[in-house]
Structures are given as C-alpha cells and as structure tokens.
Design a protein around this motif. Sequence first.
Motif, PDB file in Angstrom:
ATOM      1  N   ALA A   6       0.601  -0.993   0.112  1.00  0.00           N
ATOM      2  CA  ALA A   6       0.103  -0.031   0.173  1.00  0.00           C
ATOM      3  C   ALA A   6       0.677   1.407   0.111  1.00  0.00           C
ATOM      4  CB  ALA A   6      -0.794  -0.016   1.086  1.00  0.00           C
ATOM      5  N   VAL A  29      -5.847   4.770   0.191  1.00  0.00           N
ATOM      6  CA  VAL A  29      -5.772   3.363   0.255  1.00  0.00           C
ATOM      7  C   VAL A  29      -6.108   2.972   1.778  1.00  0.00           C
ATOM      8  CG1 VAL A  29      -3.392   3.356   1.065  1.00  0.00           C
ATOM      9  CG2 VAL A  29      -4.089   1.441  -0.146  1.00  0.00           C
ATOM     10  N   GLY A  30      -6.114   3.833   2.596  1.00  0.00           N
ATOM     11  CA  GLY A  30      -6.694   3.692   4.032  1.00  0.00           C
ATOM     12  C   GLY A  30      -7.998   3.133   4.046  1.00  0.00           C
ATOM     13  N   HIS A  31      -8.930   3.524   2.993  1.00  0.00           N
ATOM     14  CA  HIS A  31     -10.111   2.944   2.984  1.00  0.00           C
ATOM     15  C   HIS A  31     -10.158   1.391   2.687  1.00  0.00           C
ATOM     16  CE1 HIS A  31     -11.365   7.281   2.157  1.00  0.00           C
ATOM     17  NE2 HIS A  31     -12.331   6.792   3.094  1.00  0.00           N
ATOM     18  N   LEU A  32      -9.155   0.925   2.142  1.00  0.00           N
ATOM     19  CA  LEU A  32      -9.073  -0.609   1.784  1.00  0.00           C
ATOM     20  C   LEU A  32      -8.235  -1.364   2.891  1.00  0.00           C
ATOM     21  CD1 LEU A  32      -8.210  -0.289  -2.017  1.00  0.00           C
ATOM     22  CD2 LEU A  32     -10.621  -0.510  -0.988  1.00  0.00           C
ATOM     23  N   TRP A  33      -7.460  -0.513   3.375  1.00  0.00           N
ATOM     24  CA  TRP A  33      -6.328  -1.025   4.537  1.00  0.00           C
ATOM     25  C   TRP A  33      -6.023  -0.337   5.390  1.00  0.00           C
ATOM     26  CZ3 TRP A  33      -4.749  -6.241   4.276  1.00  0.00           C
ATOM     27  CH2 TRP A  33      -3.574  -6.582   5.339  1.00  0.00           C
ATOM     28  N   HIS A  34      -6.484  -0.522   6.486  1.00  0.00           N
ATOM     29  CA  HIS A  34      -6.187   0.320   7.684  1.00  0.00           C
ATOM     30  C   HIS A  34      -4.853   0.454   8.250  1.00  0.00           C
ATOM     31  CE1 HIS A  34      -6.614   2.972  11.347  1.00  0.00           C
ATOM     32  NE2 HIS A  34      -6.127   1.865  12.012  1.00  0.00           N
ATOM     33  N   ALA A  35      -4.436   1.538   8.540  1.00  0.00           N
ATOM     34  CA  ALA A  35      -2.946   1.557   9.176  1.00  0.00           C
ATOM     35  C   ALA A  35      -2.660   2.662  10.011  1.00  0.00           C
ATOM     36  CB  ALA A  35      -1.700   1.166   8.321  1.00  0.00           C
ATOM     37  N   TRP A 129     -17.730   3.838   1.733  1.00  0.00           N
ATOM     38  CA  TRP A 129     -17.097   3.244   0.555  1.00  0.00           C
ATOM     39  C   TRP A 129     -18.260   3.765  -0.846  1.00  0.00           C
ATOM     40  CZ3 TRP A 129     -17.215  -1.819   3.410  1.00  0.00           C
ATOM     41  CH2 TRP A 129     -15.895  -1.625   4.352  1.00  0.00           C
ATOM     42  N   LYS A 163      -9.561   0.884  -9.406  1.00  0.00           N
ATOM     43  CA  LYS A 163      -9.972   1.577  -8.044  1.00  0.00           C
ATOM     44  C   LYS A 163     -11.501   1.200  -7.869  1.00  0.00           C
ATOM     45  CE  LYS A 163      -5.789   3.261  -7.713  1.00  0.00           C
ATOM     46  NZ  LYS A 163      -5.857   2.167  -8.843  1.00  0.00           N
ATOM     47  N   GLY A 166     -11.958  -2.400  -6.829  1.00  0.00           N
ATOM     48  CA  GLY A 166     -11.454  -2.317  -5.269  1.00  0.00           C
ATOM     49  C   GLY A 166     -12.593  -2.058  -4.311  1.00  0.00           C
ATOM     50  N   ASN A 169     -15.792  -4.287  -4.203  1.00  0.00           N
ATOM     51  CA  ASN A 169     -15.799  -5.589  -3.430  1.00  0.00           C
ATOM     52  C   ASN A 169     -16.218  -5.104  -2.033  1.00  0.00           C
ATOM     53  OD1 ASN A 169     -15.273  -8.264  -2.606  1.00  0.00           O
ATOM     54  ND2 ASN A 169     -13.248  -7.881  -2.175  1.00  0.00           N
ATOM     55  N   LEU A 170     -15.663  -4.008  -1.378  1.00  0.00           N
ATOM     56  CA  LEU A 170     -16.220  -3.605  -0.255  1.00  0.00           C
ATOM     57  C   LEU A 170     -17.615  -3.289  -0.100  1.00  0.00           C
ATOM     58  CD1 LEU A 170     -12.960  -1.683   0.888  1.00  0.00           C
ATOM     59  CD2 LEU A 170     -13.620  -3.855   1.359  1.00  0.00           C
TER      60      LEU A 170
END
Lengths: 201, 201
Positions: A6, A29-35, A129, A163, A166, A169-170
Amino acid sequence: MSLRYALLALLRVGPQSGYELQKKFDASVGHLWHAPDSQIYPELRKMEAEGLIEAEEQARGERGTRRMYHVTPAGERDYSAWVNGPLSYARVREPASLKAAYLEGATPEAARAFLAQHIAHWRGELAQWEAELARVDARVTPMLVDRLAVTPEDDRDRVVAFKRLGYENLVGRARAEIAWAERGLRLLDELGYPGAASVDI
Amino acid sequence: MSLRYALLALLRVGPQSGYELQKKFDASVGHLWHAPDSQIYPELRKMEAEGLIEAEEQARGERGTRRMYHVTPAGERDYSAWVNGPLSYARVREPASLKAAYLEGATPEAARAFLAQHIAHWRGELAQWEAELARVDARVTPMLVDRLAVTPEDDRDRVVAFKRLGYENLVGRARAEIAWAERGLRLLDELGYPGAASVDI
DNA sequence: CCTACCATGTAAGACGTTACATGATTGG
DNA sequence: CCAATCATGTAACGTCTTACATGGTAGG
C-alpha cells in the motif's frame, strides 16, 4: 504483509515524506487497508533498511528536517512481484458469525441489539465506500488526481476502473452483511423473541 | 479475543481435555474461527490462570496424564458478558480489494489469474460451509449432537437456528466474493485484456 | 504568543503463524 | 512391534493495537 505494498503504491506516484504519506494513506488506500501512523513510520524505516525505498533529508526551517522517500528499483521489483503474484488468504476468523452461532445464550434484547449494531456498523462502512466510489468516478480524490497526472492518457480509464473494482468488493461485502443481519432480525421475530417493533430497520 | 469464547462455548457442553477440545474445535467452531493447537493449549492455560476454567488431572495408563477442563462460575459470567455484550469491529484490511485497486500494474495474465484464484478460493470455502450447513440442519455434527443432548427440548430449535445463522453469514460472504471476482473478469474482457476464453467461470 | 498543523517516532502487549519438540498408549 | 492417535506443549517471529512522547513551524 500488505502494508508495505500500500505504501509502495502511494510512493510510486512521487517522492513523499512519512507525514504526507500518512495523510494520503488515510484519505485513499486507508479505505481498503487501515494503518495507524504508529505502524507507518516504522514500516518505512524497515523498507528503507531492506532497500525498497530511499530517503533524502530536507531542512525544514532552522532546526527541523523531514525525510522525503522515493522508491528504488528493488522496490519497483518487489511491488511488481506483489501485484503479479498470487494472494495468500488468511484463515476464517469471523467474530460476528461466531457470536451469531451462539446467540441462544443471549437475552432477546441483547440478540436484537447485536444484529441492529451489525447493521449500523456496516451501513456506516457502506456509506463511506459508496461516497469514495462516487469520488473515484468523478476523479476528484487527491491521490487519484496525482496518480492520473503521472499516468499516460491511454491508461487512465483502466486505473479508474480498477480503483472502482477494489471499492466494489467492499460495497458488496457491506451489503451482504446488512442483508444477513436483517435476515437475523426476522429470524428473531419467527422465534417469538419480543421487541420486533422497537428496532427500526 | 474471540478464541477464549469459542473455547468456553465448547467447554460449556461438558468437561473436556485440551486434545479433545482441539479436535472438536476444528470440526465445529473452527469453521467460523480458525485456531491451531499451538494457540489452543496456551490459551487454556491462560484461561485457567484467570479462573475462567479449572482442570483436573487424570491418570492415563501408567505414566500419562491428561487435564480435564471445566468452566467455573467466573467463566460462565465472562461468557455471558461476551454473548450479551457488543461486538468490537476490526478496521478494514482487505488484501484482495487492495490488490484489485492496483491491478493496472499487473500483466493481463496475472490479473486474470488473480481473479480466477479468488473465485477458486471462495468456491472452496463456500462448498465447505454449505456442507456444514447441511450437517447442522440434519443435526449430525458431533458437537451439535452433544450440545443438543444437554439442551432442554424447547430450546433445541433455537440452537440449530442460530448455528445456521452463523454459517449463513459466511455463505453470503463467499457468494459475494465470487460474484465480485466474476464481475472483475468481465471488466478485463471489456478493457480488451486477452485470454477471455482461457478462464472458465 | 498561541493554536493548528507539520513531523517523527517508542514501548508494551495482544494476537497469530510456523516450525519444532516430546513422549505415551492402544489396537492390529 | 509398529503405526495411529492421544496428549501437551515451546520458541521465534511478525503484525497490529493502544497509549504515550516530543518537538518544530507558520499564521493569525
């Protein structure tokens, strides 16, 4: 495992500092993969140590500095291996399913509250989303604007289409969760649990 | 966080050893929440240290021993708090969505392979969960048989209905993932990626 | 001068994965 | 006697969470 990819994906658009990266991360990208930031800074250092990215220290005012990172050829190769390689799937671990399977131990009120909370949670995610999806379609999210600026004309539609894929899917996931919890509430009605009218769907 | 409640749920049916628990885990609740043995034994020790369960050492042959665990009143209270309390939701972290969003960086073959692999993965999961759902409906899974044996007649239908509800969530999830990846493959066709005929859906 | 934002982390602990490690018993 | 199954773990490592910690600069 995915965090570094990411980050590489964001850095491939152009050199950035950890702070900029962290802000853009949350907004894209934090909407798909939080960190959280506490994970991003150390990961950048690790990636630097492994030679995937390099930093240049810049002065900031009189005493301050900031590290501008950019992707190295080794980082490009690693990113390419990730995007072209197979995905490894995590084993199932679904707290909501687990709890649902043992809901006979809950009070009727708690059972209803659990399903209502599930619907509320996933509706919130869904709204986020769908909003992001609309911004992607309109090509107005800052990161996407930057990315499209460094993308050849002919490739731009594809970038946007992926995009969108991706996020779709969510969105599908959220809809499935909501539909499931609504079925769960109807099940409680069928089982004669009280309070059917008190929870609005 | 959920592991201990999955274990408590199994132990509430009756006293069991770590080994028995581990076997039954894989065959029942493990479909909803995966855990390897190397995690189960230490967790049991932790739960014992916290007073949620107690063990009685039994002789096994001449030298062997085994520890039969049972739930304490404190364990019952903790379980009850879990099943009646709210669920805390983990932040999004979807490797497949993340990768899909950057699929413009993959070769056409790799993009197709990724989506085909996704379909294959979730079809496998779906088959397992549907099979388990059929066994739940038929009331033939060993753990469910044991549980129904200690459940009052009037409550048995509810127990089965909630097990079913738990699995239905996973089934819905798998179907959504498959439908999404199939849409992804159609997107590749629309984008003019070669190889449309080589992947059978 | 003070507030908002820029900038960068550490530390402790929970949770999970993978691999390794050991020995006993029971049934054929 | 040997294989399958019973029985119980440890060790090392990686990921993620939560909380804490520090200071600089720019604009009003």
